[in-house]
Each structure stands twice: as C-alpha cells, then as structure tokens.
Write a protein that holds these residues in place. Structure first.
Motif, PDB file in Angstrom:
ATOM      1  N   ASP A 204      -6.236   2.426  -9.083  1.00 44.34           N
ATOM      2  CA  ASP A 204      -6.015   3.743  -8.342  1.00 44.34           C
ATOM      3  C   ASP A 204      -7.667   3.832  -7.677  1.00 44.34           C
ATOM      4  OD1 ASP A 204      -3.708   3.409  -8.806  1.00 44.34           O
ATOM      5  OD2 ASP A 204      -3.417   5.623  -9.590  1.00 44.34           O
ATOM      6  N   ARG A 205      -8.631   3.591  -8.336  1.00 42.79           N
ATOM      7  CA  ARG A 205      -9.932   3.908  -8.046  1.00 42.79           C
ATOM      8  C   ARG A 205     -10.838   2.774  -7.606  1.00 42.79           C
ATOM      9  NH1 ARG A 205     -10.096   9.473  -7.825  1.00 42.79           N
ATOM     10  NH2 ARG A 205      -8.639  10.202  -8.964  1.00 42.79           N
ATOM     11  N   VAL A 206     -10.230   1.652  -6.816  1.00 41.60           N
ATOM     12  CA  VAL A 206     -10.880   0.668  -6.279  1.00 41.60           C
ATOM     13  C   VAL A 206     -11.169   0.695  -4.915  1.00 41.60           C
ATOM     14  CG1 VAL A 206     -10.768  -1.847  -5.938  1.00 41.60           C
ATOM     15  CG2 VAL A 206      -9.906  -1.052  -7.960  1.00 41.60           C
ATOM     16  N   LEU A 207     -12.302   0.425  -4.298  1.00 47.05           N
ATOM     17  CA  LEU A 207     -12.587   0.516  -2.881  1.00 47.05           C
ATOM     18  C   LEU A 207     -12.790  -0.877  -2.546  1.00 47.05           C
ATOM     19  CD1 LEU A 207     -13.532   1.669  -0.277  1.00 47.05           C
ATOM     20  CD2 LEU A 207     -15.791   1.945  -1.141  1.00 47.05           C
ATOM     21  N   THR A 208     -11.945  -1.510  -1.636  1.00 46.54           N
ATOM     22  CA  THR A 208     -12.138  -2.795  -1.262  1.00 46.54           C
ATOM     23  C   THR A 208     -13.106  -2.838   0.093  1.00 46.54           C
ATOM     24  OG1 THR A 208      -9.967  -3.517  -2.045  1.00 46.54           O
ATOM     25  CG2 THR A 208     -11.097  -4.843  -0.581  1.00 46.54           C
ATOM     26  N   ALA A 209     -14.192  -3.500   0.152  1.00 47.62           N
ATOM     27  CA  ALA A 209     -14.930  -3.625   1.296  1.00 47.62           C
ATOM     28  C   ALA A 209     -14.450  -4.517   2.420  1.00 47.62           C
ATOM     29  CB  ALA A 209     -16.532  -3.945   1.011  1.00 47.62           C
ATOM     30  N   ASP A 210     -13.543  -4.022   2.914  1.00 45.96           N
ATOM     31  CA  ASP A 210     -12.611  -4.876   4.064  1.00 45.96           C
ATOM     32  C   ASP A 210     -11.919  -3.712   4.909  1.00 45.96           C
ATOM     33  OD1 ASP A 210     -11.753  -6.919   5.436  1.00 45.96           O
ATOM     34  OD2 ASP A 210     -10.648  -7.926   3.523  1.00 45.96           O
ATOM     35  N   LEU A 211     -11.352  -4.269   5.931  1.00 49.45           N
ATOM     36  CA  LEU A 211     -11.016  -3.601   7.002  1.00 49.45           C
ATOM     37  C   LEU A 211      -9.758  -2.794   6.665  1.00 49.45           C
ATOM     38  CD1 LEU A 211     -11.612  -3.157   9.875  1.00 49.45           C
ATOM     39  CD2 LEU A 211      -9.547  -4.909  10.494  1.00 49.45           C
TER      40      LEU A 211
ATOM     41  N   THR B  23      -5.933  -3.551  -1.776  1.00 55.23           N
ATOM     42  CA  THR B  23      -5.620  -4.300  -3.123  1.00 55.23           C
ATOM     43  C   THR B  23      -4.845  -3.418  -3.882  1.00 55.23           C
ATOM     44  OG1 THR B  23      -7.954  -5.033  -2.762  1.00 55.23           O
ATOM     45  CG2 THR B  23      -7.052  -5.564  -4.744  1.00 55.23           C
ATOM     46  N   TRP B  24      -4.793  -2.362  -3.978  1.00 50.32           N
ATOM     47  CA  TRP B  24      -4.051  -1.615  -4.876  1.00 50.32           C
ATOM     48  C   TRP B  24      -2.334  -1.857  -4.749  1.00 50.32           C
ATOM     49  CZ3 TRP B  24       0.149   0.865  -2.485  1.00 50.32           C
ATOM     50  CH2 TRP B  24      -0.306   1.191  -1.284  1.00 50.32           C
ATOM     51  N   ALA B  25      -1.946  -2.303  -3.607  1.00 49.68           N
ATOM     52  CA  ALA B  25      -0.744  -2.640  -3.414  1.00 49.68           C
ATOM     53  C   ALA B  25      -0.192  -3.636  -4.146  1.00 49.68           C
ATOM     54  CB  ALA B  25      -0.393  -2.963  -1.819  1.00 49.68           C
ATOM     55  N   MET B  26      -0.916  -4.880  -4.603  1.00 48.09           N
ATOM     56  CA  MET B  26      -0.656  -6.048  -5.385  1.00 48.09           C
ATOM     57  C   MET B  26      -1.063  -5.789  -6.994  1.00 48.09           C
ATOM     58  SD  MET B  26       0.083  -7.371  -2.777  1.00 48.09           S
ATOM     59  CE  MET B  26       0.180  -7.226  -0.833  1.00 48.09           C
ATOM     60  N   ALA B  27      -1.660  -4.665  -7.106  1.00 44.36           N
ATOM     61  CA  ALA B  27      -1.917  -4.470  -8.416  1.00 44.36           C
ATOM     62  C   ALA B  27      -1.298  -3.444  -9.205  1.00 44.36           C
ATOM     63  CB  ALA B  27      -3.598  -4.045  -8.340  1.00 44.36           C
ATOM     64  N   GLY B  28      -0.311  -2.898  -8.597  1.00 47.33           N
ATOM     65  CA  GLY B  28       0.487  -1.741  -9.211  1.00 47.33           C
ATOM     66  C   GLY B  28      -0.238  -0.634  -9.226  1.00 47.33           C
ATOM     67  N   GLY B  29      -1.107  -0.283  -8.263  1.00 45.79           N
ATOM     68  CA  GLY B  29      -1.894   1.040  -8.355  1.00 45.79           C
ATOM     69  C   GLY B  29      -1.413   1.924  -7.210  1.00 45.79           C
ATOM     70  N   ASN B  30      -2.323   2.835  -6.667  1.00 47.34           N
ATOM     71  CA  ASN B  30      -1.918   3.791  -5.461  1.00 47.34           C
ATOM     72  C   ASN B  30      -3.044   3.666  -4.609  1.00 47.34           C
ATOM     73  OD1 ASN B  30       0.749   5.023  -6.410  1.00 47.34           O
ATOM     74  ND2 ASN B  30      -0.317   5.442  -8.142  1.00 47.34           N
TER      75      ASN B  30
ATOM     76  N   LEU C 240      -6.329   4.581  -2.810  1.00 44.48           N
ATOM     77  CA  LEU C 240      -7.514   5.226  -3.327  1.00 44.48           C
ATOM     78  C   LEU C 240      -7.581   6.708  -2.437  1.00 44.48           C
ATOM     79  CD1 LEU C 240     -10.415   5.338  -4.460  1.00 44.48           C
ATOM     80  CD2 LEU C 240     -11.340   4.222  -2.563  1.00 44.48           C
ATOM     81  N   PRO C 241      -7.658   7.672  -3.169  1.00 39.71           N
ATOM     82  CA  PRO C 241      -7.647   9.309  -2.594  1.00 39.71           C
ATOM     83  C   PRO C 241      -8.809   9.161  -1.577  1.00 39.71           C
ATOM     84  CG  PRO C 241      -7.505   9.209  -5.174  1.00 39.71           C
ATOM     85  CD  PRO C 241      -7.720   7.879  -4.827  1.00 39.71           C
ATOM     86  N   GLY C 242      -8.664   9.858  -0.681  1.00 42.66           N
ATOM     87  CA  GLY C 242      -9.529  10.208   0.606  1.00 42.66           C
ATOM     88  C   GLY C 242      -9.827   8.953   1.363  1.00 42.66           C
ATOM     89  N   ALA C 243      -9.503   7.668   1.160  1.00 41.15           N
ATOM     90  CA  ALA C 243      -9.964   6.530   1.821  1.00 41.15           C
ATOM     91  C   ALA C 243      -9.012   6.573   3.224  1.00 41.15           C
ATOM     92  CB  ALA C 243      -9.983   5.396   0.740  1.00 41.15           C
ATOM     93  N   SER C 244      -9.637   5.901   4.009  1.00 40.56           N
ATOM     94  CA  SER C 244      -8.754   5.407   5.253  1.00 40.56           C
ATOM     95  C   SER C 244      -8.106   4.546   5.197  1.00 40.56           C
ATOM     96  CB  SER C 244      -9.888   5.322   6.328  1.00 40.56           C
ATOM     97  OG  SER C 244      -9.026   5.102   7.672  1.00 40.56           O
ATOM     98  N   PRO C 245      -6.849   4.202   5.558  1.00 39.71           N
ATOM     99  CA  PRO C 245      -6.020   3.127   5.530  1.00 39.71           C
ATOM    100  C   PRO C 245      -6.461   1.965   6.388  1.00 39.71           C
ATOM    101  CG  PRO C 245      -4.667   5.235   5.930  1.00 39.71           C
ATOM    102  CD  PRO C 245      -5.974   5.607   6.134  1.00 39.71           C
ATOM    103  N   TRP C 246      -7.372   2.256   7.299  1.00 41.32           N
ATOM    104  CA  TRP C 246      -7.851   1.261   8.120  1.00 41.32           C
ATOM    105  C   TRP C 246      -9.248   1.710   8.374  1.00 41.32           C
ATOM    106  CZ3 TRP C 246      -5.093  -2.871  10.128  1.00 41.32           C
ATOM    107  CH2 TRP C 246      -5.731  -3.905  10.921  1.00 41.32           C
ATOM    108  N   TYR C 247     -10.188   0.785   8.283  1.00 43.18           N
ATOM    109  CA  TYR C 247     -11.645   1.319   8.040  1.00 43.18           C
ATOM    110  C   TYR C 247     -12.235   1.255   9.506  1.00 43.18           C
ATOM    111  CZ  TYR C 247     -16.620   1.823   6.519  1.00 43.18           C
ATOM    112  OH  TYR C 247     -17.848   2.200   6.545  1.00 43.18           O
ATOM    113  N   TYR C 248     -12.653   2.450   9.882  1.00 45.36           N
ATOM    114  CA  TYR C 248     -13.504   2.373  11.116  1.00 45.36           C
ATOM    115  C   TYR C 248     -14.936   2.794  10.886  1.00 45.36           C
ATOM    116  CZ  TYR C 248      -8.931   2.385  13.348  1.00 45.36           C
ATOM    117  OH  TYR C 248      -7.755   2.159  13.874  1.00 45.36           O
ATOM    118  N   GLY C 249     -15.469   3.066   9.712  1.00 47.55           N
ATOM    119  CA  GLY C 249     -16.806   3.669   9.334  1.00 47.55           C
ATOM    120  C   GLY C 249     -16.805   4.830   8.665  1.00 47.55           C
ATOM    121  N   GLY C 250     -18.038   5.355   8.227  1.00 49.47           N
ATOM    122  CA  GLY C 250     -18.231   6.169   7.258  1.00 49.47           C
ATOM    123  C   GLY C 250     -18.060   6.075   5.933  1.00 49.47           C
TER     124      GLY C 250
END
Length: 539
Positions: free
Chosen positions: A457-464, A468-475, A477-487
């Motif tokens: 649940d606490r993994v940030l993937t450096a990708d668009l 990754t959580w979806a395949m690892a049985g997690g949820n 990441l709180p506050g992260a964007s579903p699709w990365y645009y910056g920031g």
C-alpha cells in the motif's frame, strides 16, 4: 402527435437498454484484450473513491467526480471490479433514457429516434475505445460517456422541435447534460457551453435558459454539500496542472491534422458543406448552431486519445433530419435540396462508419470471447471477474534507442525516451515499454514480494500509471494520482520506491525521480532485478 407515441418511445428505449444489459452481464465477467493501463487507471480511481477519498481534494486527476464515482458505487455494493465497471456503463446508458425519449417526442422521426437510441446507448455501454481497433476494453470510458451525452445535447439544438411547449424539457435536459459533462470531463462541457448559451439566447428561449441554469445550480449545490466548497478550486487546480504538464500536451494528432489530414478531410468537408447547405436551404438556425458546434467538436476530437471524429454521427443525423423536412422541389445551388443534404449525411456517415461499427460490435465481441483465453492477474479475493488476455499478459515488448542523435531532442518526451536517467547513483538506461503491461506488473509484484517487510500500500512506482499495488494484493498509494501528470502527489505516503527498468512512460519516470531527488530524502537500495530496482525511504 399521438398520445401513445411517448409510451412507445419509453418502451423502445427500455427494451434497448435491457438488451444491452443482458449482453454485457451475461458473461459474468469483464474480459480485457487491450489498453490495460487505462483500465487499471479507472480501477485505481474507483477504489480511492470507494475508500472515501474525493477526486481533486484527496488525489489529483483531470477527470470529474462522476468518472470514478460511478464504478465506486458498484464496488461499494459488493460487486467485483469487472462487474462494477460494466454497471457504471449501464448507469450512464440509463441516464440517457429520458433524453432519448425527449428527442423522439419533440424532434426526431420514428426511425431516426430508433437509430439514435441504439447508437447513444451502445456508445455509453460499449466495450472498446472510440477507434477502429477491434478489441475489448473499458479504457477511455469517459470519452465514450462524454460523446453519448454530447450527441443528445447537440441534436436537441440542431434539430428544430416538431411540437410546442418544449422549454421546460429542453432546459432540464441541457442543464442535467451539461452538469454531467462538467463532472465527467471538462473538455466536453467547454465544447458545448457556448453553443448552448447562444442557442438559448439567440432563440429567446428564456424559460429554457432559466430551467437549465437552475438545474445546473442544483447539481453544483448537491456536490458542494457532499464535498465542500473547496472541491471547485481544487478541480480547477487539477485542470491547470494537466494543461501545463509536459507529459501529455496532446494525446494524438495536431489540430491541423484533425482538420485537414487525409483521414479527416472528408469529415471536415461534410461539416463545412452542411453548414453552407443548411443556410442556403433556409434553415439558418440549425446552420448557425452547427457553426457554433464546429470548434468544440474538433477540439474534443483533438483532446481525445485516438482522435476519433465521433461528432460526425451527430452531423449525419442532423443533416438527415433536415433532408426529411425539405419540400421535394427545394433547391440548393440549382441542385435538389434533399439530395444535397442526404449526400452530405452519407459522406459524414461513411467517414465515421468504421468507428461506429467497431463500437456497435464491441458488446457482441465481448459476449463471444472465450474466458479460457484470459487470466485473473490479481492477488485479491473477489477480483476474479476482471480478466486480461493471456497472450498479452505472457510477454512484454520494449523500445530502446540504438543510434542517438548528435543533439538531444528539444521535446522533453522524446529526450526522456532516448536518454538514461540517474537516481541514487544508479544509471537507468533509456527504455520504453510498448506492450505487455500486465506481464510487467506481475513481475513487479513478484519483486515486491521478495521483501517481506514491504507494505504494497506504500509503494510509489516511478511510471505513468502507479498500479503495482493491484498485482501485489495492496491498495492505491494514498494521495497519489492514478495517472501521473507531474508534481509530488502521494510522495509523503510512500515508504518504498519502485523504479522500473523499462517504464511505460519514460518521461514520467524521469520526472518522478527528479522530484524525489529534489526532496532531499534519503533512500537505500533493497532489491534490484530485470524489472527494476526497489528503494526504501529512510525516515
């Protein structure tokens, strides 16, 4: 008009909706054969909303509350992710039913009303993005939903009413439709807001204007009560962020190509020809309204991935209806008016035909899919109703630079795709995945499992797409964007950083790592392999 006509229309659209629902629900699962990233993006946002997070306030996204809220409702009722996404499709199709009845009662001929109803319901409930690629996917669902509502509202303005006293119904339909689009994807709202205002004011439709305004304000008030007044400036902030983002300045062709490239020029000809023909035929109101719709329709096409000219369906229907109202002896530049308008409608229909046929076929294509060809990649109970094509989940393909130019490209996206990126002293070679997202994420999940103390649940993937959580049985990441645009959205909640060796968005990887380096935080490497490197944040 017969008193039975409204009842027949209600029965007609209800039967069509029920047929669509049966076709979509009968497989008991949703089987995806393409554009998996956007499906995971939809699931990411929906899970956040189900957990109580609100778009814009709790996580950044350019999409409105409806986009993730409808799938979240299905998840909240205990549906699996596949059925929740299908239920969201059917909910939007149901939202269209009163609009389709109103169009049939007040404007469209019986056969045209049937054709428009079939198209709008399948556009809302289809299982393919607007393109000619024969696949099944829930990707870009918001574009389908937007075009379905756009079609109904545009036809309301382009086809003159056959009956009197339509002001209240027109205003209610316009207000509800525009509110839906504003809470779905702002591009559609902006494309229609000015044409709607011009149609109401130029036609002195003051009663309809008042009803539309009150309807829109009522929806805004309901959203404000639910989410608080801060939702609106937060929404605006997300839109500004995306507009200023270098990651995706445009999803496809340029505006010039949308208008004049060989793939689009016939549609542009039909549109301009239709505007001229309507005005020469004496239908100045519809001609002016079509002219007002022109910039918005083209801009939505430009903004949407795959650049499908779905607005040509609206044009073909409007020209066909105008043809049916012309006297047999009417002329346009010495040519039979009916022939001119019918010919232009045929050109528009021919241009959009492959896209329309693909959309109409998608529910049946999904119905005929063999579940044995698909797999459930999720390590999560109750998620076995969302499946992905085995063939695409078994391997991944990538693009790597072989010969570099003497001067780096000025375009940031192109530069990120050919230049290596450095993080914590390690150089990651330039590489961009071109297919096999599910295979990649499954391997990334196995990498996470190699670290027993890691919380997925606490993994940030450096990708668009940070899924990754979806395949690892997690949820998510709180506050992260579903699709990365910056920031740096979600960075504070991340205890672990997964840097993929071959991301789907090379520029996203470069920007995320740059932002992480700028924080001054300390990290230590915990795992490295073919799919990437995992870092733990030292707090």
């Amino acid at each position: 008009m017969s008193v039975f006509r409204p009842l027949l229309l209600v029965a007609q659209v209800t039967i069509l909706w029920a047929m669509l629902a049966a076709i979509l629900l009968l497989p008991g699962r949703l089987m995806i054969s393409g554009i998996e990233a956007d499906v995971l993006h939809a699931l990411d946002g929906a899970l956040r909303v189900q957990a109580g997070a609100l778009p814009h306030l709790d996580f950044p996204t350019p999409l409105g509350l409806i986009a993730f809220g409808l799938p979240a409702l299905g998840l909240a009722q205990g549906l699996g992710p596949g059925m929740a996404l299908i239920a969201a499709n059917l909910a939007v199709a149901a939202f269209l039913l009163p609009m389709l009845v109103w169009l049939g009662v007040t404007r469209l001929s019986p056969w045209t009303a049937l054709v428009v109803s079939v198209w709008a319901l399948v556009e809302a409930g289809g299982l393919v993005h607007d393109s000619t690629v024969a696949t099944t996917t829930f990707a870009l669902f918001y574009n389908r939903w937007g075009w379905a509502v756009f079609t109904c509202l545009a036809l309301l303005m382009l086809v003159p009413a056959r009956t009197a006293r339509t002001a209240s119904g027109d205003g209610l339909m316009l207000g509800a439709g525009l509110a839906f689009l504003a809470l779905l994807k702002m591009t559609y709202f902006l494309a229609l807001a000015l044409p709607v205002l011009v149609w109401l004011v130029a036609g002195r439709r003051w009663h309809a204007l008042a009803v539309a305004t009150l309807t829109g304000l009522a929806v805004m008030a309901a959203v404000t009560v639910r989410a608080g007044p801060g939702i609106w400036p937060a929404y605006l902030g997300d839109l500004i962020m995306v507009a200023n983002s270098d990651i995706r300045p445009r999803p496809g062709l340029s505006l010039a190509e949308i208008v004049a490239s060989p793939a689009f020029v016939l549609g542009s000809f039909a549109l301009l020809g239709g505007i001229i023909a309507l005005r020469l035929a004496g239908l100045r109101g519809p001609g002016l309204q079509l002219l007002m719709l022109l910039p918005g329709a083209i801009y939505v096409t430009y903004q949407n991935w795959a650049n499908a000219p779905v607005w040509l369906v609206t044009l073909a229907v409007a020209l066909h209806e105008a043809r049916g109202r012309m006297d047999s002896g009417a002329r346009i530049l010495a040519l039979p008016a009916r022939g001119v308008l019918g010919g232009l409608a045929l050109v528009a229909l021919t241009q959009v035909g492959p896209h329309a046929i693909n959309m109409l076929a998608s529910p049946l294509r999904h119905l005929g899919a063999d579940p044995a060809d698909y797999l459930d990649p999720f390590d999560r109970p109750g998620w076995d109703d969302l499946m992905f094509l085995k063939e695409r989940a078994a391997m991944a393909m990538a693009q790597v630079p072989v010969i570099l130019p003497e001067e780096p490209p000025s375009d940031p996206r192109s530069a990120a795709e050919i230049l290596p990126v450095t993080f914590m002293g390690r150089s990651f070679p330039a590489c961009t995945s071109t297919s096999g997202l599910i295979a990649q994420y499954r391997e990334r999940a196995r990498a996470l499992a190699a670290l027993p103390d890691l919380d997925p649940d606490r993994v940030l993937t450096a990708d668009l797409v940070n899924a990754t959580w979806a395949m690892a049985g997690g949820n998510p990441l709180p506050g992260a964007s579903p699709w990365y645009y910056g920031g740096r959205a979600g960075f504070d909640a991340a205890d672990w950083i997964l840097v993929p060796a071959c991301p789907f968005g090379a520029q996203a990887r470069q920007l995320i790592l740059s932002e992480l380096a700028a924080t001054g935080w300390a990290f230590r490497e915990r795992w490295s392999g073919e799919v990437g490197t995992i870092y733990e944040r030292i707090r």
